[in-house]
Design a protein around this motif. Structure first.
Motif, PDB file in Angstrom:
ATOM      1  N   GLY A 126      74.658  38.569  47.887  1.00 18.99           N
ATOM      2  CA  GLY A 126      74.833  38.010  49.219  1.00 18.99           C
ATOM      3  C   GLY A 126      74.402  38.916  50.346  1.00 18.99           C
ATOM      4  N   TRP A 184      65.390  30.299  48.266  1.00 20.23           N
ATOM      5  CA  TRP A 184      66.441  29.615  47.503  1.00 20.23           C
ATOM      6  C   TRP A 184      67.471  30.617  46.991  1.00 20.23           C
ATOM      7  CZ3 TRP A 184      68.879  29.682  42.868  1.00 20.23           C
ATOM      8  CH2 TRP A 184      69.631  28.558  42.523  1.00 20.23           C
ATOM      9  N   CYS A 187      69.626  31.880  49.808  1.00 20.86           N
ATOM     10  CA  CYS A 187      70.544  30.825  50.243  1.00 20.86           C
ATOM     11  C   CYS A 187      71.664  30.636  49.218  1.00 20.86           C
ATOM     12  CB  CYS A 187      69.770  29.530  50.435  1.00 20.86           C
ATOM     13  SG  CYS A 187      70.782  28.136  50.980  1.00 20.86           S
ATOM     14  N   HIS A 188      71.320  30.629  47.947  1.00 27.23           N
ATOM     15  CA  HIS A 188      72.300  30.504  46.868  1.00 27.23           C
ATOM     16  C   HIS A 188      73.376  31.584  46.985  1.00 27.23           C
ATOM     17  CE1 HIS A 188      73.964  30.176  42.838  1.00 27.23           C
ATOM     18  NE2 HIS A 188      73.538  31.393  42.522  1.00 27.23           N
ATOM     19  N   ARG A 190      74.110  33.492  49.641  1.00 31.34           N
ATOM     20  CA  ARG A 190      74.844  33.408  50.901  1.00 31.34           C
ATOM     21  C   ARG A 190      75.919  32.323  50.836  1.00 31.34           C
ATOM     22  NH1 ARG A 190      70.766  32.914  53.744  1.00 31.34           N
ATOM     23  NH2 ARG A 190      70.732  30.657  54.053  1.00 31.34           N
ATOM     24  N   LEU A 191      75.564  31.156  50.309  1.00 22.51           N
ATOM     25  CA  LEU A 191      76.523  30.055  50.229  1.00 22.51           C
ATOM     26  C   LEU A 191      77.674  30.387  49.287  1.00 22.51           C
ATOM     27  CD1 LEU A 191      74.129  26.976  50.105  1.00 22.51           C
ATOM     28  CD2 LEU A 191      75.568  27.699  52.024  1.00 22.51           C
ATOM     29  N   GLN A 192      77.354  31.002  48.145  1.00 22.87           N
ATOM     30  CA  GLN A 192      78.410  31.343  47.205  1.00 22.87           C
ATOM     31  C   GLN A 192      79.349  32.413  47.759  1.00 22.87           C
ATOM     32  OE1 GLN A 192      79.018  29.563  44.519  1.00 22.87           O
ATOM     33  NE2 GLN A 192      77.284  28.332  45.194  1.00 22.87           N
ATOM     34  N   LYS A 193      78.785  33.371  48.465  1.00 25.42           N
ATOM     35  CA  LYS A 193      79.611  34.412  49.066  1.00 25.42           C
ATOM     36  C   LYS A 193      80.549  33.813  50.117  1.00 25.42           C
ATOM     37  CE  LYS A 193      79.268  38.999  51.200  1.00 25.42           C
ATOM     38  NZ  LYS A 193      78.338  40.049  51.681  1.00 25.42           N
ATOM     39  N   GLU A 194      80.033  32.869  50.904  1.00 29.73           N
ATOM     40  CA  GLU A 194      80.857  32.220  51.922  1.00 29.73           C
ATOM     41  C   GLU A 194      81.978  31.398  51.277  1.00 29.73           C
ATOM     42  OE1 GLU A 194      78.103  29.940  54.183  1.00 29.73           O
ATOM     43  OE2 GLU A 194      77.295  31.675  55.284  1.00 29.73           O
ATOM     44  N   LYS A 195      81.655  30.686  50.199  1.00 36.84           N
ATOM     45  CA  LYS A 195      82.658  29.860  49.530  1.00 36.84           C
ATOM     46  C   LYS A 195      83.759  30.715  48.929  1.00 36.84           C
ATOM     47  CE  LYS A 195      79.820  25.832  48.468  1.00 36.84           C
ATOM     48  NZ  LYS A 195      79.245  24.974  47.404  1.00 36.84           N
ATOM     49  N   ALA A 205      74.141  26.523  44.805  1.00 36.47           N
ATOM     50  CA  ALA A 205      73.272  25.888  45.769  1.00 36.47           C
ATOM     51  C   ALA A 205      72.355  24.899  45.081  1.00 36.47           C
ATOM     52  CB  ALA A 205      72.431  26.947  46.487  1.00 36.47           C
TER      53      ALA A 205
END
Length: 214
Positions: A126, A184, A187-188, A190-195, A205
Motif C-alpha cells: 500500500g 491496477w 489501486c488493489h 491502496r483499497l485493501q489497505k484502506e479496508k 480490487a
C-alpha cells in the motif's frame, strides 16, 4: 500487511545444475508463469501488456494454479501460495513465508541487488516511493536512473514490488507488465489497505483482463 519475513537467497556457487520446474498461476491479471528449483524461485513472468477492456472492469477471477501443480519444489509452492494470498487475502501475506530466491541477479553483489532488496524490505504493502527516494534508501541518492534500470531488471515482480516505485510527479510511470497493470496493482493495494484500516473485509480490487502470456 507486507510480510516481515525476508526470503532466503541461495548463494551456493557451482554444484549440480538446477532442475527447473514451472508452474502457471491464473491470476486476476492473467496467466503468470513462475519458474524455479528446490533452491529457490528463478523468475516470475507477468502477462504480456494489454489495454483494459472498455467500460467497467470485470469481476475478480479465481486465483489458482492451472498448469504444473504436481510435485512442485517447496519454493514454488510457497510462491504460488503467497501470490494467491496477495490477490485474494492480502491480510494473510504477513503470516506466510516468502520463498527462497535463486536468480543470478540476486546472488551477486551489486547496486541492483541492493536496490531490489531495499525495495522488498522497506516499501510495504500500500506504499509507494519515487525512484529518487528508493535511491536514497539504497544508499546512493544520485542513482535514481540506476534504480530505474534495477526495476526493469527485476526477475521476481510483485514479490519484489517494483510496481510501488513511481515518478516524483506522482505519475505511475512504466512497468514491465504495462502501465494499466501497474495502476491496477497500486489501486488493489491502496483499497485493501484502506479496508483493513476501517476494519472491513478483504475484497480484492476488480481486475482488468490483461491477456495471457505466450
Amino acid at each position: 500487511m507486507a510480510s516481515r519475513m525476508v526470503p532466503k537467497v541461495n548463494s551456493k556457487q557451482g554444484g549440480s545444475p538446477c532442475q527447473e520446474k514451472q508452474v502457471v498461476l491464473l491470476s486476476p491479471l492473467g496467466r503468470m508463469e513462475i519458474s524455479g528449483c528446490d533452491k529457490g524461485v528463478h523468475e516470475i513472468k507477468l502477462p504480456k501488456p494489454s489495454l483494459p477492456p472498455p467500460g467497467r472492469a470485470e469481476p475478480l477471477v479465481a486465483c489458482e494454479v492451472c498448469e504444473g501443480a504436481e510435485e512442485l519444489p517447496e519454493p514454488l509452492q510457497q510462491c504460488t501460495a503467497w501470490l494467491r494470498a496477495y490477490f485474494c487475502e492480502p491480510a494473510s501475506t504477513g503470516t506466510l513465508p516468502l520463498p527462497a530466491l535463486h536468480h543470478p541477479l540476486l546472488l551477486r553483489d551489486s547496486f541492483t541487488r541492493q536496490v531490489l532488496w531495499t525495495l522488498l524490505n522497506d516499501v510495504k504493502f500500500g506504499e509507494a516511493v519515487s525512484y529518487k527516494q528508493l535511491a536514497d534508501l539504497a544508499g546512493n541518492g544520485r542513482a535514481a536512473r540506476a534504480v530505474g534500470g534495477a526495476m526493469r531488471s527485476n526477475p521476481i515482480p510483485i514479490i519484489i514490488p517494483c510496481h510501488r516505485v513511481i515518478r516524483s510527479s506522482g505519475d505511475s510511470g512504466n512497468y514491465g507488465g504495462g502501465r494499466p497493470m501497474k495502476e491496477w496493482l497500486l489501486c488493489h493495494e491502496r483499497l485493501q489497505k484502506e479496508k483493513l484500516a476501517q476494519g472491513g473485509g478483504c475484497s480484492p480490487a476488480p481486475a482488468h483482463n490483461h491477456g495471457s502470456s505466450a
